[in-house]
Design a protein around this motif. Sequence first.
Motif, PDB file in Angstrom:
ATOM      1  N   SER A   1       0.816  -1.224   0.000  1.00 29.50           N
ATOM      2  CA  SER A   1       0.000   0.000   0.000  1.00 29.50           C
ATOM      3  C   SER A   1       0.842   1.263   0.000  1.00 29.50           C
ATOM      4  CB  SER A   1      -0.960   0.016   1.188  1.00 29.50           C
ATOM      5  OG  SER A   1      -0.237   0.160   2.398  1.00 29.50           O
ATOM      6  N   ILE A   2       2.072   1.208   0.487  1.00 31.59           N
ATOM      7  CA  ILE A   2       2.910   2.416   0.511  1.00 31.59           C
ATOM      8  C   ILE A   2       4.044   2.352  -0.513  1.00 31.59           C
ATOM      9  CG2 ILE A   2       2.365   2.959   2.899  1.00 31.59           C
ATOM     10  CD1 ILE A   2       5.130   1.861   3.665  1.00 31.59           C
ATOM     11  N   TYR A   3       3.892   1.455  -1.502  1.00 28.08           N
ATOM     12  CA  TYR A   3       4.902   1.355  -2.550  1.00 28.08           C
ATOM     13  C   TYR A   3       4.634   2.411  -3.607  1.00 28.08           C
ATOM     14  CZ  TYR A   3       7.928  -0.542  -6.117  1.00 28.08           C
ATOM     15  OH  TYR A   3       8.910  -0.692  -7.052  1.00 28.08           O
ATOM     16  N   PRO A   4       5.593   3.081  -4.154  1.00 29.69           N
ATOM     17  CA  PRO A   4       7.007   3.122  -3.789  1.00 29.69           C
ATOM     18  C   PRO A   4       7.228   4.124  -2.665  1.00 29.69           C
ATOM     19  CG  PRO A   4       6.674   4.425  -5.765  1.00 29.69           C
ATOM     20  CD  PRO A   4       5.333   3.851  -5.374  1.00 29.69           C
ATOM     21  N   PRO A   5       8.055   3.760  -1.720  1.00 24.79           N
ATOM     22  CA  PRO A   5       8.310   4.677  -0.605  1.00 24.79           C
ATOM     23  C   PRO A   5       9.228   5.823  -1.023  1.00 24.79           C
ATOM     24  CG  PRO A   5       9.628   2.715  -0.366  1.00 24.79           C
ATOM     25  CD  PRO A   5       8.758   2.505  -1.562  1.00 24.79           C
ATOM     26  N   ASN A   6       9.095   6.919  -0.315  1.00 20.91           N
ATOM     27  CA  ASN A   6       9.939   8.083  -0.551  1.00 20.91           C
ATOM     28  C   ASN A   6      10.918   8.159   0.610  1.00 20.91           C
ATOM     29  OD1 ASN A   6      11.107  10.498  -1.121  1.00 20.91           O
ATOM     30  ND2 ASN A   6       9.212  11.699  -1.035  1.00 20.91           N
ATOM     31  N   TYR A   7      12.152   7.737   0.365  1.00 16.38           N
ATOM     32  CA  TYR A   7      13.143   7.698   1.435  1.00 16.38           C
ATOM     33  C   TYR A   7      13.770   9.058   1.701  1.00 16.38           C
ATOM     34  CZ  TYR A   7      12.772   2.681   0.757  1.00 16.38           C
ATOM     35  OH  TYR A   7      12.297   1.407   0.634  1.00 16.38           O
ATOM     36  N   SER A   8      13.509  10.047   0.861  1.00 18.95           N
ATOM     37  CA  SER A   8      14.110  11.369   1.085  1.00 18.95           C
ATOM     38  C   SER A   8      13.490  12.047   2.304  1.00 18.95           C
ATOM     39  CB  SER A   8      13.961  12.245  -0.154  1.00 18.95           C
ATOM     40  OG  SER A   8      12.599  12.448  -0.439  1.00 18.95           O
ATOM     41  N   GLU A   9      12.217  11.791   2.544  1.00 20.09           N
ATOM     42  CA  GLU A   9      11.572  12.311   3.752  1.00 20.09           C
ATOM     43  C   GLU A   9      11.756  11.265   4.847  1.00 20.09           C
ATOM     44  OE1 GLU A   9       7.580  13.462   2.987  1.00 20.09           O
ATOM     45  OE2 GLU A   9       8.090  14.230   1.012  1.00 20.09           O
ATOM     46  N   LYS A  10      12.834  11.381   5.583  1.00 23.46           N
ATOM     47  CA  LYS A  10      13.276  10.328   6.495  1.00 23.46           C
ATOM     48  C   LYS A  10      12.264  10.008   7.588  1.00 23.46           C
ATOM     49  CE  LYS A  10      17.608   8.801   8.327  1.00 23.46           C
ATOM     50  NZ  LYS A  10      18.988   9.090   8.496  1.00 23.46           N
ATOM     51  N   ASP A  11      11.592  11.000   8.107  1.00 23.27           N
ATOM     52  CA  ASP A  11      10.689  10.758   9.235  1.00 23.27           C
ATOM     53  C   ASP A  11       9.277  10.392   8.804  1.00 23.27           C
ATOM     54  OD1 ASP A  11      12.766  11.341  10.945  1.00 23.27           O
ATOM     55  OD2 ASP A  11      12.256  13.463  11.083  1.00 23.27           O
ATOM     56  N   GLN A  12       8.984  10.399   7.509  1.00 24.82           N
ATOM     57  CA  GLN A  12       7.633  10.127   7.034  1.00 24.82           C
ATOM     58  C   GLN A  12       7.401   8.671   6.639  1.00 24.82           C
ATOM     59  OE1 GLN A  12       5.079  12.247   7.110  1.00 24.82           O
ATOM     60  NE2 GLN A  12       6.436  13.661   8.139  1.00 24.82           N
ATOM     61  N   TYR A  13       8.448   8.000   6.192  1.00 29.61           N
ATOM     62  CA  TYR A  13       8.295   6.642   5.684  1.00 29.61           C
ATOM     63  C   TYR A  13       9.045   5.654   6.554  1.00 29.61           C
ATOM     64  CZ  TYR A  13       6.005   8.455   1.585  1.00 29.61           C
ATOM     65  OH  TYR A  13       5.112   9.058   0.752  1.00 29.61           O
ATOM     66  N   CYS A  14       8.935   4.396   6.208  1.00 27.70           N
ATOM     67  CA  CYS A  14       9.599   3.336   6.960  1.00 27.70           C
ATOM     68  C   CYS A  14      11.111   3.409   6.826  1.00 27.70           C
ATOM     69  CB  CYS A  14       9.139   1.971   6.454  1.00 27.70           C
ATOM     70  SG  CYS A  14       7.525   1.480   7.045  1.00 27.70           S
ATOM     71  N   HIS A  15      11.779   2.801   7.808  1.00 24.87           N
ATOM     72  CA  HIS A  15      13.216   2.596   7.718  1.00 24.87           C
ATOM     73  C   HIS A  15      13.491   1.824   6.436  1.00 24.87           C
ATOM     74  CE1 HIS A  15      17.022   0.492   8.718  1.00 24.87           C
ATOM     75  NE2 HIS A  15      17.324   1.706   9.183  1.00 24.87           N
ATOM     76  N   LYS A  16      14.471   2.275   5.663  1.00 25.48           N
ATOM     77  CA  LYS A  16      14.692   1.742   4.319  1.00 25.48           C
ATOM     78  C   LYS A  16      14.939   0.235   4.313  1.00 25.48           C
ATOM     79  CE  LYS A  16      17.417   2.521   0.164  1.00 25.48           C
ATOM     80  NZ  LYS A  16      18.420   3.361  -0.492  1.00 25.48           N
ATOM     81  N   THR A  17      15.837  -0.244   5.164  1.00 22.41           N
ATOM     82  CA  THR A  17      16.165  -1.667   5.188  1.00 22.41           C
ATOM     83  C   THR A  17      14.964  -2.503   5.620  1.00 22.41           C
ATOM     84  OG1 THR A  17      18.442  -1.100   5.718  1.00 22.41           O
ATOM     85  CG2 THR A  17      17.779  -3.365   6.108  1.00 22.41           C
ATOM     86  N   THR A  18      14.238  -2.016   6.597  1.00 24.47           N
ATOM     87  CA  THR A  18      13.065  -2.743   7.089  1.00 24.47           C
ATOM     88  C   THR A  18      12.010  -2.874   5.997  1.00 24.47           C
ATOM     89  OG1 THR A  18      13.477  -1.903   9.305  1.00 24.47           O
ATOM     90  CG2 THR A  18      11.293  -2.809   8.883  1.00 24.47           C
ATOM     91  N   TYR A  19      11.733  -1.770   5.314  1.00 26.14           N
ATOM     92  CA  TYR A  19      10.721  -1.820   4.254  1.00 26.14           C
ATOM     93  C   TYR A  19      11.176  -2.705   3.103  1.00 26.14           C
ATOM     94  CZ  TYR A  19       7.439  -0.767   0.654  1.00 26.14           C
ATOM     95  OH  TYR A  19       6.497  -0.915  -0.326  1.00 26.14           O
ATOM     96  N   GLN A  20      12.415  -2.556   2.669  1.00 23.26           N
ATOM     97  CA  GLN A  20      12.898  -3.361   1.548  1.00 23.26           C
ATOM     98  C   GLN A  20      12.912  -4.848   1.902  1.00 23.26           C
ATOM     99  OE1 GLN A  20      16.642  -1.553   0.526  1.00 23.26           O
ATOM    100  NE2 GLN A  20      15.674  -0.115  -0.888  1.00 23.26           N
ATOM    101  N   PHE A  21      13.283  -5.169   3.130  1.00 22.03           N
ATOM    102  CA  PHE A  21      13.272  -6.562   3.577  1.00 22.03           C
ATOM    103  C   PHE A  21      11.847  -7.109   3.541  1.00 22.03           C
ATOM    104  CE2 PHE A  21      13.059  -9.924   6.735  1.00 22.03           C
ATOM    105  CZ  PHE A  21      14.174 -10.687   6.421  1.00 22.03           C
ATOM    106  N   ALA A  22      10.898  -6.343   4.087  1.00 21.90           N
ATOM    107  CA  ALA A  22       9.497  -6.776   4.101  1.00 21.90           C
ATOM    108  C   ALA A  22       8.976  -6.929   2.674  1.00 21.90           C
ATOM    109  CB  ALA A  22       8.641  -5.779   4.873  1.00 21.90           C
TER     110      ALA A  22
END
Length: 180
Positions: free
Chosen positions: A102-123
């Motif tokens: 549901s939150i794909y693709p995440p926006n990693y530039s806004e660090k506090d808005q989306y999931c931790h990058k490694t956690t999301y990519q792993f999931a």
Amino acid sequence: MDSRPQSAGLIAIIAVMNIIWWMVMIAAIGLGATHMDRCPQQPKIPVYLIVLGATSLLSLIFTYSSSGYQDGAVHILSVVCMTFLHIFSFAWLIAGSSWVYSIYPPNYSEKDQYCHKTTYQFAFVVTTLLWVAMILVILCSCCFALLTCCTTVVAGRHLLPDRKSFYGATSFHEPATGDV
């Protein structure tokens, strides 16, 4: 249970796959627990990873315990628990897929808005691989069922009794010289 001896190669492949799956599920639990509060966009993703890892590990433990006992209460209890865990894991995979995708693709530039990058990519990767594996199992099962049905139909004409043979004969009956 089948008691035929298995080849060393098959045993090695199964052992390696089990070790890899154990490591992936332990990593899922670790990533989910470590980054529990670091996914404000979808806070259920770390919980999804923890529960997915825990249920998978429990399912493996019940698989090992049921294969150690061929019959009895321990075997029945293990099979019942495995069945429950597999049904729950399938439902949990559907729920986790809705949270992850549901939150794909995440926006990693806004660090506090989306999931931790490694956690999301792993999931995302684990969820996608589980769906791919499930589809492969279903396709292989359908091909096996179709092959079994075709083989049964082809063999069935040799197994059907006629008036000149006994039931279950597998060879054709040659008519006697006096038969019309």
